[in-house]
Write a protein that holds these residues in place. Structure first.
Motif, mmCIF file in Angstrom:
data_model
loop_
_atom_site.group_PDB
_atom_site.id
_atom_site.type_symbol
_atom_site.label_atom_id
_atom_site.label_comp_id
_atom_site.label_asym_id
_atom_site.label_seq_id
_atom_site.Cartn_x
_atom_site.Cartn_y
_atom_site.Cartn_z
ATOM 1 N N LYS A 137 8.057 5.723 -13.156
ATOM 2 C CA LYS A 137 7.350 5.475 -14.406
ATOM 3 C C LYS A 137 7.423 4.002 -14.824
ATOM 4 C CE LYS A 137 7.035 9.694 -16.786
ATOM 5 N NZ LYS A 137 7.642 10.622 -17.760
ATOM 6 N N PRO A 138 8.630 3.455 -15.003
ATOM 7 C CA PRO A 138 8.688 2.031 -15.366
ATOM 8 C C PRO A 138 8.131 1.117 -14.284
ATOM 9 C CG PRO A 138 10.888 2.939 -14.997
ATOM 10 C CD PRO A 138 9.955 4.081 -15.016
ATOM 11 N N ILE A 139 8.255 1.516 -13.042
ATOM 12 C CA ILE A 139 7.677 0.705 -11.956
ATOM 13 C C ILE A 139 6.171 0.592 -12.151
ATOM 14 C CG2 ILE A 139 7.195 0.623 -9.467
ATOM 15 C CD1 ILE A 139 9.896 1.922 -8.972
ATOM 16 N N MET A 140 5.532 1.724 -12.391
ATOM 17 C CA MET A 140 4.083 1.734 -12.600
ATOM 18 C C MET A 140 3.700 0.884 -13.802
ATOM 19 S SD MET A 140 3.637 5.765 -11.870
ATOM 20 C CE MET A 140 2.109 5.967 -12.765
ATOM 21 N N GLN A 141 4.500 1.010 -14.826
ATOM 22 C CA GLN A 141 4.256 0.235 -16.037
ATOM 23 C C GLN A 141 4.234 -1.258 -15.728
ATOM 24 O OE1 GLN A 141 6.850 2.202 -18.897
ATOM 25 N NE2 GLN A 141 6.255 0.651 -20.422
ATOM 26 N N GLY A 144 1.373 -2.283 -13.592
ATOM 27 C CA GLY A 144 0.065 -2.029 -14.163
ATOM 28 C C GLY A 144 -0.737 -1.030 -13.348
ATOM 29 N N ILE A 145 -0.049 -0.031 -12.809
ATOM 30 C CA ILE A 145 -0.710 1.002 -12.013
ATOM 31 C C ILE A 145 -0.528 2.339 -12.723
ATOM 32 C CG2 ILE A 145 -0.637 2.265 -9.828
ATOM 33 C CD1 ILE A 145 0.380 -0.334 -8.527
ATOM 34 N N ASP A 150 0.111 6.101 -5.846
ATOM 35 C CA ASP A 150 -0.240 4.813 -5.229
ATOM 36 C C ASP A 150 0.849 4.363 -4.252
ATOM 37 O OD1 ASP A 150 -0.625 1.943 -4.803
ATOM 38 O OD2 ASP A 150 -2.129 2.118 -6.398
ATOM 39 N N ASP A 151 0.416 3.966 -3.077
ATOM 40 C CA ASP A 151 1.348 3.567 -2.036
ATOM 41 C C ASP A 151 2.240 2.401 -2.451
ATOM 42 O OD1 ASP A 151 0.972 5.446 -0.162
ATOM 43 O OD2 ASP A 151 -0.149 4.194 1.260
ATOM 44 N N ARG A 152 1.687 1.512 -3.266
ATOM 45 C CA ARG A 152 2.473 0.356 -3.678
ATOM 46 C C ARG A 152 3.658 0.787 -4.547
ATOM 47 N NH1 ARG A 152 -2.153 -2.840 -6.520
ATOM 48 N NH2 ARG A 152 -2.831 -0.670 -6.756
ATOM 49 N N CYS A 154 5.074 3.800 -4.434
ATOM 50 C CA CYS A 154 5.969 4.490 -3.503
ATOM 51 C C CYS A 154 6.837 3.492 -2.734
ATOM 52 C CB CYS A 154 5.124 5.323 -2.548
ATOM 53 S SG CYS A 154 6.072 6.255 -1.363
ATOM 54 N N THR A 155 6.187 2.461 -2.240
ATOM 55 C CA THR A 155 6.893 1.436 -1.476
ATOM 56 C C THR A 155 7.994 0.785 -2.302
ATOM 57 O OG1 THR A 155 4.951 0.972 -0.135
ATOM 58 C CG2 THR A 155 6.622 -0.757 -0.283
ATOM 59 N N LYS A 156 7.655 0.428 -3.506
ATOM 60 C CA LYS A 156 8.647 -0.238 -4.353
ATOM 61 C C LYS A 156 9.797 0.696 -4.690
ATOM 62 C CE LYS A 156 6.826 -4.310 -4.619
ATOM 63 N NZ LYS A 156 7.477 -5.441 -3.938
ATOM 64 N N TYR A 157 9.438 1.955 -4.942
ATOM 65 C CA TYR A 157 10.495 2.916 -5.230
ATOM 66 C C TYR A 157 11.480 2.986 -4.068
ATOM 67 C CZ TYR A 157 13.061 7.215 -5.697
ATOM 68 O OH TYR A 157 14.078 8.131 -5.747
ATOM 69 N N TYR A 158 10.947 3.058 -2.868
ATOM 70 C CA TYR A 158 11.817 3.165 -1.696
ATOM 71 C C TYR A 158 12.657 1.911 -1.503
ATOM 72 C CZ TYR A 158 10.622 7.697 0.121
ATOM 73 O OH TYR A 158 10.528 9.038 0.276
#
Lengths: 199, 199
Positions: A137-141, A144-145, A150-152, A154-158
């Motif tokens: 959630k905060p990553i998307m925030q 701005g996604i 979104d793969d981006r 997912c990638t960052k989460y990993y």
DNA sequence: TAAATAATTTAACACCGTTAGACAAAATTA
DNA sequence: TAATTTTGTCTAACGGTGTTAAATTATTTA
């Protein structure tokens, strides 16, 4: 008479035979299938014989661990020596490490305690209660996604998960290094990744 | 008559008793010491009784895994809800994850397959043949440090190792995600860390 | 060849997960 | 209430594990 040597060489030979048999069994059937009796069968002896060469099962695992480290070291050296600049060397070194982990999965599991893991735990929890659901959630925030798939994202989460999980594992299996340093590494890494989200 | 309910509640009760007993044993003696007979003894039953409540040992482990995920989720949510900005939230979330891993070590081990690991492997290899010895050289070069024992070098090495090991573990236990993406994450992370060395 | 030593195996112990069958207690039915 | 069915629980056992002690076979030494 050098028969002492010959016998010693023979003993050395069955020592490596035991190790090789163990490695084969693990490659074929996994770590949980490795047993003294199976090793014995493979080298056409009976189980108690193995104790003539290794103190116990753990001794065999230790020997395999040693072999694993040796092999990993070789691969990493080889990679390093193919390049001149330290940047390239670091790239190559860690890629070699990465490749070793998958090409010699059994060794890697033994060396760094990555379990075969029976319980996969999937879809048993609602997304918003899983670490993934919570952290993305905060990553998307920040990115701005709005699409959670979104793969981006997912990638960052990993990326986050990897470094945290890696640090944790290393601290659990080899409880060296001070807590202070590790907290610092964690903090650095997290803020480092977070910085890459905002642009 | 609500006796059906009462009985059902009683059964539910021994179900959680079994889980609690298992968790206690693991906390006291570690995962490798967990056995059906020990659980039975703790709840003052005999071993076969447990199969009335769980299909087998793996069923118990699965239940514990589920409990672990629930607990971790709660902790992470709690952390997130203490902050407003996503930056702070990410910091807090991963710190909560980190704390969970050590406070609930047994759960973490079960959930993410970090083995207890018997073989510690220390001082069995010359430094220059260990991953540490190999990787720290270019790190030192880039940082302009000549003392291999320098804490800053050690810290950076662990940062590298953590993320690589984390990625590997995650890919070994849950073989999801495409190889492409993971290679990209690895590459990104490595160059990211490398960049922090040069200043 | 006889005695001493080494190599190897058999048998056993105590544990493991798991299952089938016996047995007693409780609930249901007649 | 008496007989019957269901339920809960345990005993005994199977095939597996790591490991050890004793017996046995093979080899070397005197």
């Amino acid at each position: 008479m050098g028969s002492k040597e010959r016998i010693h060489r023979l003993k050395e030979n069955t020592k490596v035979n035991i190790i090789n048999a163990a490695h084969e069994i693990v490659k074929e059937e996994g770590w949980q299938a490795l047993s003294m009796r199976k090793i014995a069968e493979k080298i056409e002896y009976t189980a108690p014989m193995i104790y003539e060469y290794y103190a116990n099962k753990e001794g065999i695992l230790l020997e395999l661990t040693k072999k694993g480290y040796l092999l990993l070291g070789e691969r990493m050296k080889e990679a390093r020596d193919s390049y001149e600049t330290p940047e390239e060397q670091l790239d190559a070194i860690w890629l070699a490490y990465w490749n070793f982990a998958f090409e010699e999965k059994e060794y890697y599991q033994l060396m760094f305690g990555v379990q075969v893991n029976c319980c996969v735990m999937e879809d048993l929890l609602p997304l918003e209660s899983t670490p993934y659901g919570i952290a993305t959630k905060p990553i998307m925030q920040l990115m701005g996604i709005s699409d959670a798939e979104d793969d981006r994202v997912c990638t960052k989460y990993y990326t986050y998960w990897s470094i945290v999980h890696g640090l944790v594992s290393i601290n659990i299996v080899r409880k060296g290094a001070s807590d202070e340093i590790n907290r610092q590494i964690l903090k650095d890494a997290i803020t480092g990744i977070t910085r890459t989200l905002k642009n």
